[in-house]
Structures are given as structure tokens and as C-alpha cells.
Write a protein that holds these residues in place. Structure first.
Motif, PDB file in Angstrom:
ATOM      1  N   LYS A   1      -6.581  -1.911   2.461  1.00 32.55           N
ATOM      2  CA  LYS A   1      -5.417  -0.897   2.114  1.00 32.55           C
ATOM      3  C   LYS A   1      -5.489   0.400   2.567  1.00 32.55           C
ATOM      4  O   LYS A   1      -4.908   0.927   3.059  1.00 32.55           O
TER       5      LYS A   1
ATOM      6  N   HIS B   1      -3.534   6.257  -2.863  1.00 32.04           N
ATOM      7  CA  HIS B   1      -3.204   5.306  -1.924  1.00 32.04           C
ATOM      8  C   HIS B   1      -1.877   6.129  -1.406  1.00 32.04           C
ATOM      9  O   HIS B   1      -1.685   6.289  -0.327  1.00 32.04           O
TER      10      HIS B   1
ATOM     11  N   SER C   1       0.683  -1.216   0.093  1.00 31.14           N
ATOM     12  CA  SER C   1      -0.021  -0.069   0.106  1.00 31.14           C
ATOM     13  C   SER C   1       0.879   1.281  -0.060  1.00 31.14           C
ATOM     14  O   SER C   1       1.940   1.430   0.619  1.00 31.14           O
TER      15      SER C   1
END
Length: 304
Positions: free
Chosen positions: A275, A244, A12
Motif C-alpha cells: 500500500k 496513508h 489505499s
């Protein structure tokens, strides 16, 4: 054959993407592996009347009915007739299962979002083109297609609906500064219009996570963070810096980590939720749930 995406799990927040390369008449294209459910040999398709010209029809591989989009036909390719060796890329995003006919599948590779460039207006014109990014892999250019835009154009009812905002009833204006990272020009306009209608009038739009991050860092330098941002909304798929990576940077920064952050993406799955939670996202919502987004914004900003 099933896609091997489960064997290639990204850590991640690394700002990387797995793309599946495929061809249409020897032109190389790409799709985010996170959107791919499986690859299979093209199946017989049942024609459906009164549909978009690019919609071939439907088929039922197992227990669900899947719409088939002829991607060569949509892209205006001369070789758009069904071929015996064609493949279906079966996708899942925005809570929809859709199969896209292609000619071949080349393979999967991992690249950095920093290596993906947004096409300029000499390619896309004033309105956004069908390419969400261009990457160079082994000396060849790969056009990463905007599958959300393709589906929204073919079936507008599957995209953001203003009626969801109207159903919220009368609302007062809220001038809290909201920062939004969204690379799709189409969706950026739709999100801005919807949030404006919902009373959120102080919106700053950014074409990718890098632009939003640079804005935050400049606000910190000037000492104006409290005045410049009350909440962040970010897509996941974006050139230069994905959502992310942006979430990781924000939530690890002592000056920014208390800012509420919502991931608003077509890629929200159980795996993606894990995530996003690990990275510190306050909420994660799937497009096109714009009414739900507004309700969450109200909650995070203490409006309700």
C-alpha cells in the motif's frame, strides 16, 4: 476463530480505518483491525514470575510463545479475573505477537479517521492517556485504545531505544527542516529526543496528518516550501488524517511530490508495504527501529 480482516481490505489512501469493537464489563473499546491476527477463546496461561501486574503469563497455541496481557486488569476494571467466556485478541505489531484478554468481541466496522477525535486533557491529564481516539458509532462512544503505549509501559525495552542512536557514533548537527506526524504524545517525545541526539535539531511535530498537511499548504501559499521542509516522517494510525492519506496527498501534489517521505509505523507488514509503495512513500520502516530511521534519513538527505 480467525479474524475476518482479509475480507475487508481498504483502498489505499481513503482515510478510513477498520476497527474491531470489543467490550470490557460492557464498556465499548476498539482496536485497528490491521493489528489483529486472530480472535480465539481464552486459553490456559502459564504464570511467569517478576512481570508487570497486567501480564498474566504465556501460552503456546501452535509453534510460537505468546505473552498474554489481562486488559481488564491493566485498565483497572473490577472484573479482571479470568472468565470462561473471555476471548483473546491476538495482535501483531512492532514485530511482536501479544494476546489481550477481553470479555466479548462485538464486530468490525469501517469509519473515517475524520470521525475520530483525540481525547482532551480533561480525560488524559497532562500526560497522555490510554485512549488514542474516541469515535461515535450507532450512538455509542467507542474508545480506541493505544496498544503501542500499553505495551511500551509494560515492557519499555520493546519501545524506542536511545542506545541505537549512541551506536551510530559521533554525529554533526543537521538543521534540515523535518516534519513529523505522530499522534502518540509518548512516542512523539521519544522520536524527538532520539532525532535530536542524532543531530537533527530542526524538527516540527504534528499530532496528525491533517495538521502536517495544513502546514504544507500554508508553506506553498507563502512560497516557502524549500525553506520549511526537507523531509516528512509520518505514522499511519492518526485521528483526522492517517499517514496513508497524507502520503497520497503529498505524492500527488506537484509542489510536494519531490519531498522525501518516510512511513514510520508499528503496522508495517507485507500488505502495508504494498500500500505504501503504491502511494509513493520513499521508505517504510517499522517502529521502534529508530537507528534504522536515522540511517535512512541520512541517505535521503544526502548526509552520508
Amino acid at each position: 476463530m480467525a479474524a475476518a480482516k482479509n475480507e475487508i481490505l481498504l483502498e489505499s489512501g481513503t482515510n478510513e480505518i477498520e476497527i474491531m469493537e470489543f467490550t470490557i464489563s460492557d464498556v465499548l473499546y476498539g482496536i485497528n483491525v490491521a493489528k489483529v491476527k486472530e480472535i480465539m477463546i481464552a486459553q490456559p496461561v502459564k504464570f511467569m514470575p517478576h512481570t508487570h501486574p497486567a501480564v498474566e503469563g504465556i501460552y503456546k497455541p501452535r509453534d510460537i510463545v505468546i505473552t498474554v496481557i489481562n486488559l481488564p486488569r491493566y485498565l483497572g476494571d473490577a472484573n479482571s479475573e479470568a472468565g470462561e467466556k473471555d476471548l483473546f485478541i491476538v495482535t501483531n505489531f512492532n514485530h511482536m505477537n501479544i494476546a489481550f484478554r477481553v470479555h466479548t468481541v462485538v464486530g468490525i466496522r469501517r469509519i473515517s479517521w475524520m470521525d475520530i477525535q483525540k481525547p482532551d486533557k480533561t480525560i488524559s491529564g497532562d500526560n497522555e492517556g490510554v485512549a488514542t481516539g474516541i469515535a461515535q458509532c450507532d450512538g455509542r462512544l467507542v474508545t480506541i485504545l493505544d496498544f503501542e503505549k500499553i505495551v511500551a509501559e509494560i515492557a519499555p525495552e520493546t519501545s524506542i531505544q536511545m542506545e541505537e542512536i549512541d551506536q551510530l557514533g559521533p554525529r554533526k548537527n543537521n538543521k534540515a527542516p523535518i516534519l513529523i506526524a505522530e499522534d502518540s504524545i509518548l512516542l512523539s517525545h521519544m522520536i524527538r529526543d532520539a532525532l535530536n541526539r542524532a543531530g537533527y535539531t530542526n524538527l516540527s511535530m504534528f499530532g496528525n496528518g491533517r495538521e502536517l498537511w495544513d502546514h504544507l499548504c500554508e508553506s506553498e501559499r507563502k512560497g516557502t516550501i524549500d525553506q520549511d521542509v526537507s523531509l516528512i516522517i509520518t505514522d499511519i494510525e492518526m485521528p483526522q488524517m492517517d499517514g496513508h492519506r497524507l502520503t497520497k496527498l503529498v505524492k500527488e501534489h506537484p509542489a510536494f511530490k519531490q519531498i522525501p517521505l518516510i512511513i514510520f509505523s508499528s503496522l508495517i507488514t507485507d500488505e502495508m508495504r504494498i500500500k505504501g509503495k503504491e502511494l509513493g512513500a520513499d521508505e517504510q520502516l517499522s517502529k521502534p527501529e529508530i537507528g534504522h530511521l536515522v540511517s535512512i534519513m541520512d541517505h535521503l538527505l544526502g548526509r552520508e
